[in-house]
Design a protein around this motif. Structure first.
Motif, PDB file in Angstrom:
ATOM      1  N   MET A  14       0.821  -1.211   0.000  1.00  0.00           N
ATOM      2  CA  MET A  14       0.000   0.000   0.000  1.00  0.00           C
ATOM      3  C   MET A  14       0.862   1.271   0.000  1.00  0.00           C
ATOM      4  O   MET A  14       0.556   2.238  -0.675  1.00  0.00           O
ATOM      5  CB  MET A  14      -0.917  -0.009   1.217  1.00  0.00           C
ATOM      6  CG  MET A  14      -1.828   1.194   1.272  1.00  0.00           C
ATOM      7  SD  MET A  14      -3.199   0.931   2.419  1.00  0.00           S
ATOM      8  CE  MET A  14      -3.661   2.591   2.826  1.00  0.00           C
ATOM      9  N   GLN A  15       1.975   1.230   0.771  1.00  0.00           N
ATOM     10  CA  GLN A  15       2.839   2.407   0.833  1.00  0.00           C
ATOM     11  C   GLN A  15       3.427   2.741  -0.528  1.00  0.00           C
ATOM     12  O   GLN A  15       3.564   3.909  -0.889  1.00  0.00           O
ATOM     13  CB  GLN A  15       3.952   2.173   1.871  1.00  0.00           C
ATOM     14  CG  GLN A  15       4.580   3.455   2.394  1.00  0.00           C
ATOM     15  CD  GLN A  15       3.550   4.530   2.781  1.00  0.00           C
ATOM     16  OE1 GLN A  15       2.624   4.270   3.545  1.00  0.00           O
ATOM     17  NE2 GLN A  15       3.691   5.724   2.206  1.00  0.00           N
ATOM     18  N   GLU A  16       3.727   1.672  -1.285  1.00  0.00           N
ATOM     19  CA  GLU A  16       4.294   1.904  -2.617  1.00  0.00           C
ATOM     20  C   GLU A  16       3.261   2.563  -3.537  1.00  0.00           C
ATOM     21  O   GLU A  16       3.589   3.471  -4.304  1.00  0.00           O
ATOM     22  CB  GLU A  16       4.751   0.560  -3.213  1.00  0.00           C
ATOM     23  CG  GLU A  16       5.614   0.755  -4.449  1.00  0.00           C
ATOM     24  CD  GLU A  16       5.297  -0.242  -5.537  1.00  0.00           C
ATOM     25  OE1 GLU A  16       4.948  -1.384  -5.192  1.00  0.00           O
ATOM     26  OE2 GLU A  16       5.370   0.140  -6.725  1.00  0.00           O
ATOM     27  N   ILE A  17       2.010   2.109  -3.415  1.00  0.00           N
ATOM     28  CA  ILE A  17       0.941   2.714  -4.230  1.00  0.00           C
ATOM     29  C   ILE A  17       0.801   4.195  -3.874  1.00  0.00           C
ATOM     30  O   ILE A  17       0.721   5.065  -4.748  1.00  0.00           O
ATOM     31  CB  ILE A  17      -0.405   1.969  -4.009  1.00  0.00           C
ATOM     32  CG1 ILE A  17      -0.325   0.559  -4.589  1.00  0.00           C
ATOM     33  CG2 ILE A  17      -1.566   2.736  -4.644  1.00  0.00           C
ATOM     34  CD1 ILE A  17      -1.534  -0.310  -4.317  1.00  0.00           C
ATOM     35  N   ARG A  25      -3.667  10.976   1.047  1.00  0.00           N
ATOM     36  CA  ARG A  25      -4.231  10.324   2.244  1.00  0.00           C
ATOM     37  C   ARG A  25      -5.485   9.574   1.831  1.00  0.00           C
ATOM     38  O   ARG A  25      -6.188   9.993   0.905  1.00  0.00           O
ATOM     39  CB  ARG A  25      -4.629  11.367   3.292  1.00  0.00           C
ATOM     40  CG  ARG A  25      -3.507  12.171   3.884  1.00  0.00           C
ATOM     41  CD  ARG A  25      -4.025  13.294   4.769  1.00  0.00           C
ATOM     42  NE  ARG A  25      -4.560  14.422   4.006  1.00  0.00           N
ATOM     43  CZ  ARG A  25      -5.836  14.743   3.918  1.00  0.00           C
ATOM     44  NH1 ARG A  25      -6.755  14.027   4.550  1.00  0.00           N
ATOM     45  NH2 ARG A  25      -6.244  15.775   3.208  1.00  0.00           N
ATOM     46  N   SER A  26      -5.811   8.507   2.554  1.00  0.00           N
ATOM     47  CA  SER A  26      -6.979   7.681   2.201  1.00  0.00           C
ATOM     48  C   SER A  26      -8.268   8.487   2.187  1.00  0.00           C
ATOM     49  O   SER A  26      -9.122   8.312   1.329  1.00  0.00           O
ATOM     50  CB  SER A  26      -7.136   6.526   3.187  1.00  0.00           C
ATOM     51  OG  SER A  26      -6.157   5.575   2.960  1.00  0.00           O
ATOM     52  N   ASP A  56     -10.681   4.680  -1.668  1.00  0.00           N
ATOM     53  CA  ASP A  56     -11.358   3.799  -2.640  1.00  0.00           C
ATOM     54  C   ASP A  56     -10.471   3.555  -3.856  1.00  0.00           C
ATOM     55  O   ASP A  56     -10.423   2.445  -4.395  1.00  0.00           O
ATOM     56  CB  ASP A  56     -12.677   4.434  -3.104  1.00  0.00           C
ATOM     57  CG  ASP A  56     -13.740   4.427  -2.013  1.00  0.00           C
ATOM     58  OD1 ASP A  56     -13.578   3.677  -1.032  1.00  0.00           O
ATOM     59  OD2 ASP A  56     -14.725   5.187  -2.142  1.00  0.00           O
ATOM     60  N   LEU A  57      -9.783   4.607  -4.278  1.00  0.00           N
ATOM     61  CA  LEU A  57      -8.880   4.485  -5.438  1.00  0.00           C
ATOM     62  C   LEU A  57      -7.740   3.508  -5.111  1.00  0.00           C
ATOM     63  O   LEU A  57      -7.422   2.616  -5.915  1.00  0.00           O
ATOM     64  CB  LEU A  57      -8.317   5.868  -5.786  1.00  0.00           C
ATOM     65  CG  LEU A  57      -7.251   5.930  -6.881  1.00  0.00           C
ATOM     66  CD1 LEU A  57      -7.811   5.486  -8.230  1.00  0.00           C
ATOM     67  CD2 LEU A  57      -6.688   7.355  -7.016  1.00  0.00           C
ATOM     68  N   ILE A  58      -7.166   3.661  -3.933  1.00  0.00           N
ATOM     69  CA  ILE A  58      -6.054   2.788  -3.534  1.00  0.00           C
ATOM     70  C   ILE A  58      -6.516   1.323  -3.486  1.00  0.00           C
ATOM     71  O   ILE A  58      -5.837   0.425  -3.993  1.00  0.00           O
ATOM     72  CB  ILE A  58      -5.488   3.222  -2.157  1.00  0.00           C
ATOM     73  CG1 ILE A  58      -4.808   4.594  -2.287  1.00  0.00           C
ATOM     74  CG2 ILE A  58      -4.518   2.181  -1.610  1.00  0.00           C
ATOM     75  CD1 ILE A  58      -4.466   5.248  -0.954  1.00  0.00           C
ATOM     76  N   ARG A  59      -7.698   1.091  -2.890  1.00  0.00           N
ATOM     77  CA  ARG A  59      -8.211  -0.285  -2.797  1.00  0.00           C
ATOM     78  C   ARG A  59      -8.411  -0.888  -4.190  1.00  0.00           C
ATOM     79  O   ARG A  59      -8.082  -2.046  -4.436  1.00  0.00           O
ATOM     80  CB  ARG A  59      -9.522  -0.309  -2.012  1.00  0.00           C
ATOM     81  CG  ARG A  59      -9.294  -0.442  -0.505  1.00  0.00           C
ATOM     82  CD  ARG A  59     -10.592  -0.607   0.254  1.00  0.00           C
ATOM     83  NE  ARG A  59     -11.401   0.605   0.238  1.00  0.00           N
ATOM     84  CZ  ARG A  59     -11.189   1.656   1.034  1.00  0.00           C
ATOM     85  NH1 ARG A  59     -10.196   1.635   1.909  1.00  0.00           N
ATOM     86  NH2 ARG A  59     -11.964   2.725   0.971  1.00  0.00           N
ATOM     87  N   LEU A  60      -8.939  -0.084  -5.108  1.00  0.00           N
ATOM     88  CA  LEU A  60      -9.151  -0.584  -6.478  1.00  0.00           C
ATOM     89  C   LEU A  60      -7.823  -0.915  -7.156  1.00  0.00           C
ATOM     90  O   LEU A  60      -7.698  -1.934  -7.847  1.00  0.00           O
ATOM     91  CB  LEU A  60      -9.875   0.476  -7.309  1.00  0.00           C
ATOM     92  CG  LEU A  60     -11.397   0.401  -7.346  1.00  0.00           C
ATOM     93  CD1 LEU A  60     -11.947   1.584  -8.130  1.00  0.00           C
ATOM     94  CD2 LEU A  60     -11.859  -0.909  -8.010  1.00  0.00           C
ATOM     95  N   VAL A 120     -17.477   5.716 -10.794  1.00  0.00           N
ATOM     96  CA  VAL A 120     -18.550   6.563 -10.249  1.00  0.00           C
ATOM     97  C   VAL A 120     -18.918   6.193  -8.815  1.00  0.00           C
ATOM     98  O   VAL A 120     -19.816   6.805  -8.245  1.00  0.00           O
ATOM     99  CB  VAL A 120     -19.807   6.555 -11.149  1.00  0.00           C
ATOM    100  CG1 VAL A 120     -19.491   7.113 -12.509  1.00  0.00           C
ATOM    101  CG2 VAL A 120     -20.409   5.167 -11.256  1.00  0.00           C
ATOM    102  N   THR A 121     -18.242   5.206  -8.259  1.00  0.00           N
ATOM    103  CA  THR A 121     -18.484   4.901  -6.844  1.00  0.00           C
ATOM    104  C   THR A 121     -17.243   5.223  -6.001  1.00  0.00           C
ATOM    105  O   THR A 121     -17.191   4.935  -4.822  1.00  0.00           O
ATOM    106  CB  THR A 121     -18.859   3.414  -6.641  1.00  0.00           C
ATOM    107  OG1 THR A 121     -17.905   2.614  -7.329  1.00  0.00           O
ATOM    108  CG2 THR A 121     -20.245   3.124  -7.190  1.00  0.00           C
ATOM    109  N   MET A 122     -16.253   5.817  -6.638  1.00  0.00           N
ATOM    110  CA  MET A 122     -14.997   6.156  -5.958  1.00  0.00           C
ATOM    111  C   MET A 122     -15.193   7.451  -5.166  1.00  0.00           C
ATOM    112  O   MET A 122     -15.248   8.534  -5.739  1.00  0.00           O
ATOM    113  CB  MET A 122     -13.932   6.359  -7.038  1.00  0.00           C
ATOM    114  CG  MET A 122     -12.547   6.019  -6.646  1.00  0.00           C
ATOM    115  SD  MET A 122     -11.468   6.361  -8.046  1.00  0.00           S
ATOM    116  CE  MET A 122     -11.521   4.830  -8.940  1.00  0.00           C
ATOM    117  N   LYS A 123     -15.320   7.320  -3.859  1.00  0.00           N
ATOM    118  CA  LYS A 123     -15.650   8.507  -3.049  1.00  0.00           C
ATOM    119  C   LYS A 123     -14.425   9.253  -2.545  1.00  0.00           C
ATOM    120  O   LYS A 123     -14.491  10.432  -2.242  1.00  0.00           O
ATOM    121  CB  LYS A 123     -16.485   8.086  -1.838  1.00  0.00           C
ATOM    122  CG  LYS A 123     -17.896   7.718  -2.216  1.00  0.00           C
ATOM    123  CD  LYS A 123     -18.686   7.326  -0.999  1.00  0.00           C
ATOM    124  CE  LYS A 123     -20.035   6.801  -1.419  1.00  0.00           C
ATOM    125  NZ  LYS A 123     -20.730   6.085  -0.393  1.00  0.00           N
TER     126      LYS A 123
END
Lengths: 218, 79
Positions: B1-4, B24-25, B68-72, B61-64
């Protein structure tokens, strides 16, 4: 007395809703901004709007289920879209940009970059949590029957019932659309913002390089 | 995750023209001055290119928020 009935748009109304969006964008005799931005003819743009409506993405104006249709003697005569801005935390402009980008593709979007930037100069930010009204359109033959105010009131009634926390309704129109502004003033809307663009491309894209936002407390 | 996050820092700083951005998330468009609908698409296409992935419309369109972007990105780069 002609009989008016107002109902939620259905799939069979897609053609009429495309007509409403195009007419509202042209705002009388101006260019169709979507078509001018993406360098498409009106037929191609109508097909693209049809596809966009089929996606039925809530939270932005090109969404079939956000439309109410007014029928006069059983014929679709007027339409208007409404939604609550950023109810799920995502601004309508962002949802619509994602939708249009998805439909036109990266190459068309890239070619339209300068025109998109030009139009952005006139963009007025909608307030989070406010009811938004868009694509307010009455077919020319049916004007003068007060259909647009009835559609707006019906939308606002539904918002009051379903979303009592919503405190205001907003709409954005071209500054030169004095006739529409007069109608909205008569039903309680007041101008709260104005934004003009100076980009040289604007004249060929929009019917007016300035927009206003009007607001009504609910 | 840190690399992303670190790769996203570079993309966000470039697209939104702000060298001080730290991803930040919970970050949303409201937290970044130049994050409008146009720069949003530029950011999305830059992320797709950087990570070699493609987002679906329903995902976009569900990326709040950035979380959410990081998880995807995590899901798409691990499959």
């Amino acid at each position: 007395m002609r009989e008016v009935s107002i109902r939620r748009a259905e799939t069979r109304d897609t053609g009429f809703v495309v007509e409403a969006i195009i007419a509202a964008e042209k705002s009388g005799s101006g260019p169709l901004s979507y078509a001018a931005i993406f360098d498409l003819d009106e037929g191609e743009m109508a097909r693209l709007l049809w596809q966009a409506l089929e996606e039925d993405l809530e939270g932005q104006e090109v969404c079939l289920s956000h439309f109410l249709i007014a029928e006069l003697d059983g014929v679709p005569a007027a339409g208007c879209a409404s939604w609550i801005e950023a109810r799920d935390g995502i601004p309508s402009g962002q949802i619509k940009a994602n939708l249009l980008f998805h439909l036109v593709g990266q190459n068309v979007w890239k070619r339209a970059a300068d025109r998109l930037k030009a139009v952005a100069e006139t963009s007025i930010q909608r307030s989070v949590g406010a009811a938004q009204l868009e694509s307010i359109y009455t077919k020319p033959d049916f004007r003068g029957n007060g259909l647009a105010p009835q559609l707006i009131e019906e939308h606002l009634k539904a918002h009051r019932a379903l979303n009592p926390e919503v405190e205001r309704a907003q709409l954005i129109l071209f500054k030169n659309n004095a006739r529409a502004a007069h109608v909205y003033r008569k039903i309680g809307f007041e101008q709260i913002a104005e934004r003009s663009g100076t980009h040289p491309l604007l004249d060929s894209i929009l019917s007016c390089p300035a927009k206003i936002m009007m607001e009504k407390q609910l | 995750m840190q690399e992303i996050i670190s790769r996203l820092d570079g993309i966000f700083r470039r697209v939104f023209e702000d060298d001080s951005i730290k991803v930040r998330s919970e970050m949303t468009a409201n937290d970044v001055d130049r994050w409008d609908s146009l720069s949003h698409i530029a950011m999305i296409t830059a992320v797709e290119k950087e990570f070699g992935i493609k987002f679906k419309l329903k995902e976009l369109v569900t990326m709040k928020n950035v979380g959410d972007l990081i998880r995807l990105i995590e899901i798409k780069t691990s499959s």
